[in-house]
Scaffold this active site. Structure first.
Site, short mmCIF file in Angstrom:
data_model
loop_
_atom_site.label_atom_id
_atom_site.label_comp_id
_atom_site.label_asym_id
_atom_site.label_seq_id
_atom_site.Cartn_x
_atom_site.Cartn_y
_atom_site.Cartn_z
N ASN A 170 2.50 34.51 -3.75
CA ASN A 170 2.40 35.20 -5.05
C ASN A 170 1.05 35.90 -5.27
O ASN A 170 0.96 36.88 -5.97
CB ASN A 170 2.74 34.26 -6.21
N LYS A 193 -3.71 30.28 7.08
CA LYS A 193 -2.32 30.67 7.37
C LYS A 193 -1.69 31.22 6.09
O LYS A 193 -1.46 30.47 5.15
CB LYS A 193 -1.51 29.48 7.86
N THR A 249 6.59 20.74 -0.12
CA THR A 249 5.74 21.10 1.02
C THR A 249 4.38 20.43 0.90
O THR A 249 3.81 19.98 1.89
CB THR A 249 5.60 22.64 1.13
N GLU A 267 -2.67 22.47 -4.52
CA GLU A 267 -2.39 23.26 -5.73
C GLU A 267 -0.88 23.50 -5.73
O GLU A 267 -0.39 24.36 -5.01
CB GLU A 267 -3.14 24.60 -5.67
N CYS A 301 2.47 29.76 -10.62
CA CYS A 301 2.63 28.30 -10.72
C CYS A 301 2.18 27.74 -12.07
O CYS A 301 2.72 26.73 -12.53
CB CYS A 301 1.88 27.62 -9.59
N GLU A 481 -9.93 24.28 -7.47
CA GLU A 481 -10.39 25.56 -6.94
C GLU A 481 -11.19 26.23 -8.05
O GLU A 481 -10.94 25.99 -9.23
CB GLU A 481 -9.21 26.42 -6.50
#
Length: 507
Positions: A170, A193, A249, A267, A301, A481
């Protein structure tokens, strides 16, 4: 110099439906790297047209190993520099991004589908993040502690080593900087990645860091999906993994990293509450609800997708929000007039539309939108567009109110009292963000204190200044973050004890 992974036809400026991605998308050792084998390639789409941009070829074990070893050798050099020396290089990287923001933003739009007006802000946030951490790099310091008898101790804040960043689709470029800027400021290297759906722009960041003067290998990019991610999380030379993505995940990343006792920042998703009291500034509350739900086609999110509105103002609030939602210009994301672009993929579009029909089955009322949209421009016929949707008549136990939809769908719920709405707002496994609109200063701070979430917006929503920490409570993850505190998540503390006299031995 224009660092670009693409070729636009010479007769045209960047426009939707014209980009050809021709260069390699992996990067380590200071250069783009050709994939070893062309196995398991996945098509990468342009969301606005449904056209294939390129093939994403995942990295295998040898390539991941090569990228991590390249990062480790760069780390050995970079970590020996002073904070001020690192800052100088980072400031140069921020300057280059600022200079090329338009070009980077266009590529982001073509690969991600969001509107150009939003992408430009994302790129600005990216360079601001690097600039902010460059400013903190010179201030990284420990403590001096006086001990009895002239002895003393001091602490050193040291880097972790090679960190792995795993990004989401996103905010592809922005997430790459949010993860790399604090990591690099602390003296680490990073192997990043990107999401397999948005592989195009991270490699541009790698080239910019190199141009700014980082040692070859300091910021590397490996492409791939779950298998490549697993190789990164299990690699013995990796010290930390920072991941942005879904809860399932995130759990896997944590599990894999645990095998090597690696530090982890997660996150993850959210189903955030936005609480609108009857004493709010009405105009701001309406704008706040739109900002909380429809940025990046609702694929954010921390979106405030559960909009709780005090019963007395519910009718006029619903009327105004529906009116403005219907007026959102949908279409070619590279046009400055567009305010909503295309969703990331066909499966994502189908999933979101599925949530809308499920909501209808469960008794919710669709006040507007929630349908596939075909723009008038013929080249956008195959794009993944939908009309932004408002759901009324919602209950707390409905699927659309409990699960993260990740699309332009707002659920509106009435409430009566502050105590009741806080209980309902907190009745979720998520805890990423929250918001409150009220003119009552005591209530605003009281509600903020009682909401179980990593961020609470008062009289605004979805602004993300790089100076303040961002992260989750509960199943929305941990670690932070942005802000100064993130330096603690990318460094470790060493205690050094110095004896100035003789050793007192009991033997």
């Amino acid at each position: 110099v224009c660092v670009c992974v693409c070729r636009f036809p010479p007769s045209e400026h960047a426009s939707t439906g014209t980009l050809l991605v021709t260069d390699h998308l992996n990067y380590w050792g200071g250069k783009r790297v050709k994939p070893r084998q062309e196995r398991n390639a996945e098509p990468v789409f342009e969301p606005a047209t449904g056209r294939v941009l390129c093939q994403m070829i995942p990295c295998g074990a040898e390539e991941v190993d090569e990228a991590i070893k390249s990062a480790h050798s760069a780390y050995l050099k970079w970590s020996k520099l002073s904070g001020m020396e690192r800052a100088r290089v980072m400031l140069e990287a921020a300057r280059i991004i600022r200079e090329r923001r338009d070009n980077i933003a266009k590529l982001e739009v073509i690969n991600n589908g969001k509107s150009i007006s939003e992408a430009l802000v994302d790129i600005d946030v990216a360079w601001q993040s690097i600039e902010y951490y460059a400013g903190l790099a010179g201030g990284l310091a420990g403590q001096h502690v006086q001990l009895p008898g002239g002895a003393f101790a001091y602490t050193r804040r040291e880097p972790l080593g090679v960190c792995v960043g795993i990004g989401a689709w996103n905010y592809p470029f922005q997430i790459a900087t949010w993860k790399s800027a604090p990591a690099l400021a602390c003296g680490n290297a990073m192997v990043f990645k990107p999401s397999p759906m948005t592989p195009v722009t991270a490699v541009i960041l790698a080239e910019i860091y190199k141009e700014a003067g980082v040692p070859d290998g300091l910021f590397n990019v490996v492409q791939g999906g779950a298998e490549t991610g697993s190789l990164l999380c299990h690699h013995p030379m990796v010290a930390k993994v920072t991941f942005t993505g879904s809860v399932p995940t995130g759990k896997k990343v944590m599990e894999m990293s645990a095998k090597g006792v690696k530090q982890v920042t997660l996150e993850l998703g959210g189903k955030s509450p936005l609480i609108i009291f009857k004493d709010c500034d009405f105009e701001n509350a309406v704008k706040g609800a739109l900002m909380a739900n429809f940025l990046t086609q609702g694929q954010v999110c921390c979106n405030g997708t559960r909009v709780f509105v005090q019963r007395e103002i519910m009718p006029q609030f619903v009327e105004e929000v529906v009116k403005r939602t219907k007026a959102i210009p949908i279409g070619d994301p590279l046009l400055e007039s567009t305010r909503m672009g295309a969703l990331i993929s066909k499966p994502q579009l189908e999933k979101v539309l599925g949530y809308v029909s499920q909501a209808k089955k469960e008794g919710a009322k669709v006040l507007c939108g929630g349908e596939p949209y075909v723009p008038s421009d013929p080249k956008l016929k195959g794009g993944y567009f939908m009309t932004p949707c408002i759901l009324d008549n919602c209950r707390d136990d409905m699927t659309c109110v409990k699960e993260e939809i990740f699309g332009p769908v707002m659920s509106i719920l009435p409430f009566d009292t502050e105590e009741e709405v806080i209980r309902r707002a907190n009745n979720t496994t998520f805890g990423l963000a929250s918001g409150v609109f009220t003119r009552d200063i005591s209530r605003a701070h009281r509600v903020a204190e009682n909401l179980e979430a990593g961020t609470c917006f008062i009289n605004n929503y979805n602004i993300s200044p790089v100076e303040v920490p961002f992260g989750g409570y509960k199943m929305s993850g941990f670690g932070r973050e942005n802000g100064q505190v993130t330096l603690e998540y990318f460094s470790q503390l060493k205690t050094v004890i110095v004896e100035m006299g003789d050793v007192e031995s009991v033997f």
